[in-house]
Scaffold this active site. Structure first.
Site, PDB file in Angstrom:
ATOM      1  N   THR A 106      45.607  30.259  33.679  1.00  0.00           N
ATOM      2  CA  THR A 106      46.662  30.849  32.862  1.00  0.00           C
ATOM      3  C   THR A 106      47.599  31.626  33.789  1.00  0.00           C
ATOM      4  OG1 THR A 106      45.386  32.840  32.432  1.00  0.00           O
ATOM      5  CG2 THR A 106      45.181  31.030  30.826  1.00  0.00           C
ATOM      6  N   GLY A 117      48.825  34.752  33.747  1.00  0.00           N
ATOM      7  CA  GLY A 117      48.396  36.097  34.132  1.00  0.00           C
ATOM      8  C   GLY A 117      47.221  36.087  35.097  1.00  0.00           C
ATOM      9  N   CYS A 118      46.269  35.215  34.848  1.00  0.00           N
ATOM     10  CA  CYS A 118      45.089  35.138  35.711  1.00  0.00           C
ATOM     11  C   CYS A 118      45.456  34.564  37.080  1.00  0.00           C
ATOM     12  CB  CYS A 118      43.995  34.312  35.040  1.00  0.00           C
ATOM     13  SG  CYS A 118      43.416  35.078  33.497  1.00  0.00           S
ATOM     14  N   THR A 119      46.367  33.604  37.092  1.00  0.00           N
ATOM     15  CA  THR A 119      46.816  33.041  38.363  1.00  0.00           C
ATOM     16  C   THR A 119      47.542  34.106  39.180  1.00  0.00           C
ATOM     17  OG1 THR A 119      46.985  30.832  37.394  1.00  0.00           O
ATOM     18  CG2 THR A 119      48.225  31.223  39.424  1.00  0.00           C
ATOM     19  N   LEU A 163      44.728  36.806  40.433  1.00  0.00           N
ATOM     20  CA  LEU A 163      43.862  36.305  41.504  1.00  0.00           C
ATOM     21  C   LEU A 163      44.686  35.861  42.706  1.00  0.00           C
ATOM     22  CD1 LEU A 163      41.154  34.462  39.399  1.00  0.00           C
ATOM     23  CD2 LEU A 163      41.113  36.778  40.314  1.00  0.00           C
TER      24      LEU A 163
END
Length: 152
Positions: free
Chosen positions: A50, A52-54, A57
């Site tokens: 997603t 935001g997660c990309t 991280l």
């Protein structure tokens, strides 16, 4: 517990709950094996691939040298499958493993998920070499905020 109530974070100085989870490269990772050797940063995140997660991280990937300079091993943690984690690591060019917490047991023990719920609250922990929580926060704290906890 109402759906919008966040689970409680572990306190600074608390002993970090031990765990063993399978990493995206297929190897087991046991937190206690890092005691006395390395600090550990755990990024609990909702879902692979997603935006935001990309971003979150990816920032940890981009700040690799800063984490290494402070002896910090980085791990992403969520209930995604081994195959999903492998694809995410490859697609995002992550240089650290993602851990499979299929039943959310570890997320719950760290206050990143509530009992009976499948939702992971975006949560970051820094665990020091003594195995104690040095930093705990919701959301996407900066690398400065995370690593600054080791200077206190």
């Amino acid at each position: 517990m109402p759906e919008n109530v966040e689970p409680r974070l572990l306190g600074i100085g608390a002993e970090a709950p031990d765990f063993t989870l399978v990493a995206s490269d297929g190897t087991p990772v046991t937190l206690s094996e890092f005691r006395g050797r390395s600090n550990v940063c755990l990024f609990f995140y909702p879902q692979d691939e997603t935006a935001g997660c990309t971003r979150q991280l990816g920032a940890a990937r981009d700040d690799r040298e800063r984490f290494i300079a402070k002896d910090v091993e980085r791990f992403g943690v969520n209930p995604g499958s081994l195959e999903s984690h492998r694809r995410f690591v490859e697609k995002a060019g992550l240089d650290f493993p993602l851990l499979v917490d299929a039943d959310l047991e570890v997320a719950r023990s760290y206050g990143a998920a509530r009992p009976g719920d499948r939702r992971v609250w975006r949560t970051v922990y820094l665990i020091d070499k003594a195995g104690e929580v040095a930093f705990a926060a919701r959301g996407c704290p900066t690398t400065d905020e995370i690593l600054g906890a080791l200077d206190r």
